[in-house]
Design a protein around this motif. Structure first.
Motif, PDB file in Angstrom:
ATOM      1  N   LEU A  74     -50.491   8.644  -5.088  1.00 24.93           N
ATOM      2  CA  LEU A  74     -50.074   9.847  -5.659  1.00 24.93           C
ATOM      3  C   LEU A  74     -50.747   9.898  -7.086  1.00 24.93           C
ATOM      4  O   LEU A  74     -50.599  11.053  -7.847  1.00 24.93           O
ATOM      5  N   ALA A  75     -50.859   8.889  -7.729  1.00 26.82           N
ATOM      6  CA  ALA A  75     -51.492   8.698  -9.199  1.00 26.82           C
ATOM      7  C   ALA A  75     -50.572   9.318 -10.201  1.00 26.82           C
ATOM      8  O   ALA A  75     -51.049  10.249 -10.905  1.00 26.82           O
ATOM      9  N   PRO A  76     -49.407   8.867 -10.493  1.00 29.92           N
ATOM     10  CA  PRO A  76     -48.564   9.532 -11.451  1.00 29.92           C
ATOM     11  C   PRO A  76     -48.964   9.157 -12.699  1.00 29.92           C
ATOM     12  O   PRO A  76     -49.532   8.128 -12.875  1.00 29.92           O
ATOM     13  N   ASP A  77     -48.586  10.090 -13.635  1.00 25.10           N
ATOM     14  CA  ASP A  77     -48.696   9.912 -15.103  1.00 25.10           C
ATOM     15  C   ASP A  77     -47.354   9.807 -15.640  1.00 25.10           C
ATOM     16  O   ASP A  77     -47.169   8.936 -16.542  1.00 25.10           O
ATOM     17  N   VAL A  78     -46.292  10.034 -14.872  1.00 24.72           N
ATOM     18  CA  VAL A  78     -44.980   9.819 -15.169  1.00 24.72           C
ATOM     19  C   VAL A  78     -44.178   9.683 -13.824  1.00 24.72           C
ATOM     20  O   VAL A  78     -44.500  10.184 -12.813  1.00 24.72           O
ATOM     21  N   LEU A  79     -43.304   8.491 -13.923  1.00 24.08           N
ATOM     22  CA  LEU A  79     -42.409   8.336 -12.565  1.00 24.08           C
ATOM     23  C   LEU A  79     -40.982   8.695 -13.207  1.00 24.08           C
ATOM     24  O   LEU A  79     -40.447   8.547 -14.108  1.00 24.08           O
ATOM     25  N   ILE A  80     -40.240   9.412 -12.181  1.00 25.05           N
ATOM     26  CA  ILE A  80     -38.775   9.821 -12.350  1.00 25.05           C
ATOM     27  C   ILE A  80     -37.876   9.397 -11.602  1.00 25.05           C
ATOM     28  O   ILE A  80     -38.340   9.503 -10.234  1.00 25.05           O
ATOM     29  N   THR A  81     -36.891   8.817 -11.706  1.00 21.89           N
ATOM     30  CA  THR A  81     -35.728   8.179 -10.510  1.00 21.89           C
ATOM     31  C   THR A  81     -34.512   8.522 -10.935  1.00 21.89           C
ATOM     32  O   THR A  81     -34.102   8.740 -12.169  1.00 21.89           O
ATOM     33  N   HIS A  82     -33.505   8.057  -9.949  1.00 21.54           N
ATOM     34  CA  HIS A  82     -32.143   7.963 -10.167  1.00 21.54           C
ATOM     35  C   HIS A  82     -31.627   7.071  -8.996  1.00 21.54           C
ATOM     36  O   HIS A  82     -32.168   6.777  -8.062  1.00 21.54           O
ATOM     37  N   HIS A  83     -30.310   6.756  -9.530  1.00 23.36           N
ATOM     38  CA  HIS A  83     -29.429   6.012  -8.506  1.00 23.36           C
ATOM     39  C   HIS A  83     -30.302   4.652  -7.804  1.00 23.36           C
ATOM     40  O   HIS A  83     -30.750   3.944  -8.633  1.00 23.36           O
ATOM     41  N   ARG A  94     -44.232  -0.295 -14.411  1.00 23.71           N
ATOM     42  CA  ARG A  94     -44.813  -1.558 -15.232  1.00 23.71           C
ATOM     43  C   ARG A  94     -46.134  -1.898 -14.435  1.00 23.71           C
ATOM     44  O   ARG A  94     -46.992  -2.035 -15.020  1.00 23.71           O
ATOM     45  N   ASP A  95     -46.066  -1.906 -13.129  1.00 27.59           N
ATOM     46  CA  ASP A  95     -47.140  -2.342 -12.279  1.00 27.59           C
ATOM     47  C   ASP A  95     -48.538  -1.108 -12.618  1.00 27.59           C
ATOM     48  O   ASP A  95     -49.693  -1.495 -12.529  1.00 27.59           O
ATOM     49  N   LEU A  96     -48.014  -0.015 -12.643  1.00 25.39           N
ATOM     50  CA  LEU A  96     -48.996   1.134 -12.584  1.00 25.39           C
ATOM     51  C   LEU A  96     -49.210   1.492 -14.031  1.00 25.39           C
ATOM     52  O   LEU A  96     -50.010   2.325 -14.446  1.00 25.39           O
ATOM     53  N   GLY A  97     -48.544   0.876 -14.938  1.00 25.62           N
ATOM     54  CA  GLY A  97     -48.785   1.383 -16.330  1.00 25.62           C
ATOM     55  C   GLY A  97     -48.448   2.690 -16.851  1.00 25.62           C
ATOM     56  O   GLY A  97     -48.891   3.347 -17.654  1.00 25.62           O
ATOM     57  N   VAL A  98     -47.462   3.123 -16.210  1.00 28.30           N
ATOM     58  CA  VAL A  98     -46.771   4.673 -16.442  1.00 28.30           C
ATOM     59  C   VAL A  98     -45.566   4.537 -17.056  1.00 28.30           C
ATOM     60  O   VAL A  98     -44.662   3.824 -16.560  1.00 28.30           O
ATOM     61  N   PRO A  99     -44.902   5.588 -17.890  1.00 35.75           N
ATOM     62  CA  PRO A  99     -43.662   5.582 -18.335  1.00 35.75           C
ATOM     63  C   PRO A  99     -42.594   6.043 -17.067  1.00 35.75           C
ATOM     64  O   PRO A  99     -42.923   6.668 -16.016  1.00 35.75           O
ATOM     65  N   VAL A 100     -41.270   5.510 -17.277  1.00 37.47           N
ATOM     66  CA  VAL A 100     -40.484   5.978 -16.395  1.00 37.47           C
ATOM     67  C   VAL A 100     -39.263   6.737 -16.762  1.00 37.47           C
ATOM     68  O   VAL A 100     -38.863   6.162 -17.952  1.00 37.47           O
ATOM     69  N   VAL A 101     -38.846   7.524 -16.387  1.00 41.20           N
ATOM     70  CA  VAL A 101     -37.624   8.306 -16.754  1.00 41.20           C
ATOM     71  C   VAL A 101     -36.500   8.180 -15.984  1.00 41.20           C
ATOM     72  O   VAL A 101     -36.696   7.983 -14.665  1.00 41.20           O
ATOM     73  N   HIS A 102     -35.253   7.604 -16.236  1.00 36.10           N
ATOM     74  CA  HIS A 102     -34.326   7.377 -15.473  1.00 36.10           C
ATOM     75  C   HIS A 102     -33.197   8.526 -15.777  1.00 36.10           C
ATOM     76  O   HIS A 102     -32.719   8.692 -16.870  1.00 36.10           O
ATOM     77  N   VAL A 103     -32.857   9.442 -14.581  1.00 33.04           N
ATOM     78  CA  VAL A 103     -31.942  10.255 -14.853  1.00 33.04           C
ATOM     79  C   VAL A 103     -30.481   9.659 -14.354  1.00 33.04           C
ATOM     80  O   VAL A 103     -30.336   8.857 -13.373  1.00 33.04           O
ATOM     81  N   VAL A 104     -29.652   9.886 -15.332  1.00 35.13           N
ATOM     82  CA  VAL A 104     -28.134   9.033 -15.220  1.00 35.13           C
ATOM     83  C   VAL A 104     -27.179  10.191 -14.957  1.00 35.13           C
ATOM     84  O   VAL A 104     -26.877  11.089 -15.744  1.00 35.13           O
ATOM     85  N   HIS A 105     -26.277   9.812 -13.830  1.00 32.49           N
ATOM     86  CA  HIS A 105     -25.238  10.516 -13.415  1.00 32.49           C
ATOM     87  C   HIS A 105     -23.894  10.146 -13.476  1.00 32.49           C
ATOM     88  O   HIS A 105     -22.988  11.063 -13.151  1.00 32.49           O
ATOM     89  N   THR A 319     -44.074  15.148 -24.124  1.00 38.90           N
ATOM     90  CA  THR A 319     -44.194  14.329 -25.399  1.00 38.90           C
ATOM     91  C   THR A 319     -44.423  12.926 -25.097  1.00 38.90           C
ATOM     92  O   THR A 319     -45.267  12.280 -25.704  1.00 38.90           O
ATOM     93  N   LEU A 320     -43.253  12.408 -24.061  1.00 43.06           N
ATOM     94  CA  LEU A 320     -43.460  11.330 -23.528  1.00 43.06           C
ATOM     95  C   LEU A 320     -44.842  10.846 -22.695  1.00 43.06           C
ATOM     96  O   LEU A 320     -45.561   9.864 -23.355  1.00 43.06           O
ATOM     97  N   HIS A 321     -45.447  11.731 -22.018  1.00 41.67           N
ATOM     98  CA  HIS A 321     -46.720  11.564 -21.621  1.00 41.67           C
ATOM     99  C   HIS A 321     -47.816  11.439 -22.435  1.00 41.67           C
ATOM    100  O   HIS A 321     -48.695  10.615 -22.623  1.00 41.67           O
ATOM    101  N   THR A 322     -47.885  12.465 -23.710  1.00 42.49           N
ATOM    102  CA  THR A 322     -48.618  12.284 -24.714  1.00 42.49           C
ATOM    103  C   THR A 322     -48.657  11.126 -25.399  1.00 42.49           C
ATOM    104  O   THR A 322     -49.721  10.490 -25.878  1.00 42.49           O
TER     105      THR A 322
END
Length: 327
Positions: A74-83, A94-105, A319-322
């Motif tokens: 899916l060639a992400p520019d940004v990964l977002i995840t939770h839980h 890290r493997d794909l070299g893209v930033p990771v966003v963690h949603v904390v609930h 901004t994170l992507h840039t």
């Protein structure tokens, strides 16, 4: 920008607060012109690929649908995840070299451990949880997005029942039945929840059980006069805000999350003090009192308009992507 969310469940199969919050955030990205895909890892049945409100959902499985391969395709520019997918997304980022966003609930122990992965951005669902981690994980880039509640999706004319949504023990299922037994002249409504073992007691004649439903305005709020939240833990308490859009007041155990979401509009009582709950229910149901607290609930709901925080989230992700491209 192409955003991929790696998560365990998604709509429409699962509609708990985490899923609905994630969906609102992803929808805000789509509305801003970005591409969004979701990879789900724990939905055992269903279509391998479907779309919800413009969000493309892919169910991971075997072969070409193994998670790392599917996410990479899916060639992400940004990964977002939770839980539970947070550690997996961190490694994939890290493997794909893209930033990771963690949603904390929440501020559970596993969340504390996952934040040691040092995500590129943390989205906290409340200010109190952000403060909780401020000294435990210094230097994290973060933003607060309260779980979005859209008033027009919930507002209706209230009914006459005293309601608990989600009948598991932590939400106060046994407390709910005890209150109903003490108040046989009052109608109670118990709504089956989307998670946790439900406590179903059909022996209390003034309690009606409502199966889990996606139509909260039609099947729950239109029948509710007063909402009970004797929860042992709530990181925020979306259901209280949903109810408030219909002018339905809430009696709550004073968890940090409910104190933040309800603020001055909540009525608070210790979950283990049933006498106080009974007297408070009777007080708020009084025809002279209810309109006053109902108006206060509506005012608080209006203050929690999600558009400003969602716009800030989109801007932060852009901004994170840039920033990442400029490294």
């Amino acid at each position: 920008m192409r955003v991929v969310a790696l998560i365990h469940f998604y709509l429409p199969a699962h509609r708990a607060g985490s899923e609905t919050m994630m969906h609102a955030m992803l929808r805000a990205l789509i509305d801003a012109g970005h591409q969004v895909h979701v990879v789900v890892t724990s939905q055992p049945v269903g279509e391998d690929h479907y779309t919800v409100d413009g969000v493309e959902v892919h169910r991971a499985g075997a072969g070409e649908r193994i998670v790392p391969r599917l996410v990479a395709s899916l060639a992400p520019d940004v990964l977002i995840t939770h839980h539970q997918e947070t550690p997996h997304a961190s490694k994939l980022g890290r493997d794909l070299g893209v930033p990771v966003v963690h949603v904390v609930h929440n501020n559970m122990h596993h969340t504390t451990l996952w934040l040691h992965k040092r995500p590129d951005l943390v989205v906290f669902n409340t200010h109190w949880i952000r403060r909780y981690y401020a000294t435990r994980h210094r230097g994290l880039r973060s933003i607060v997005v309260h779980p979005p509640v859209w008033g027009e999706q919930h507002a209706t004319t209230p009914g006459d029942r005293v309601t608990l949504v989600n009948l598991n023990r932590d939400k106060g299922g046994p407390h709910f039945y005890e209150l109903a037994r003490r108040m046989p002249d009052v109608g109670f409504l118990g709504v089956v929840g989307g998670h946790g073992a439900q406590v179903i007691d059909l022996s209390v004649p003034n309690v009606e059980i409502q199966p889990q439903t996606a139509d909260m305005p039609g099947e729950v709020w239109s029948r509710t006069r007063l909402l009970l939240m004797p929860s042992i833990y709530e990181s925020f308490g979306m259901v209280a805000v949903e109810a408030a859009h219909s002018g339905i007041p809430t009696i709550a155990h004073p968890t940090p999350g409910l104190l933040e979401s309800l603020s001055y509009a909540g009525t608070y009582a210790d979950r283990d003090d049933p006498d106080t709950w009974v007297s408070t229910i009777r007080s708020l149901l009084d025809p002279d009192t209810w309109p006053v607290v109902s108006a206060v609930a509506r005012r608080r709901a209006a203050e929690l308009d999600p558009r400003v925080e969602l716009a800030a989230f989109v801007a932060e992700l852009e901004t994170l992507h840039t920033d990442h491209k400029g490294r």
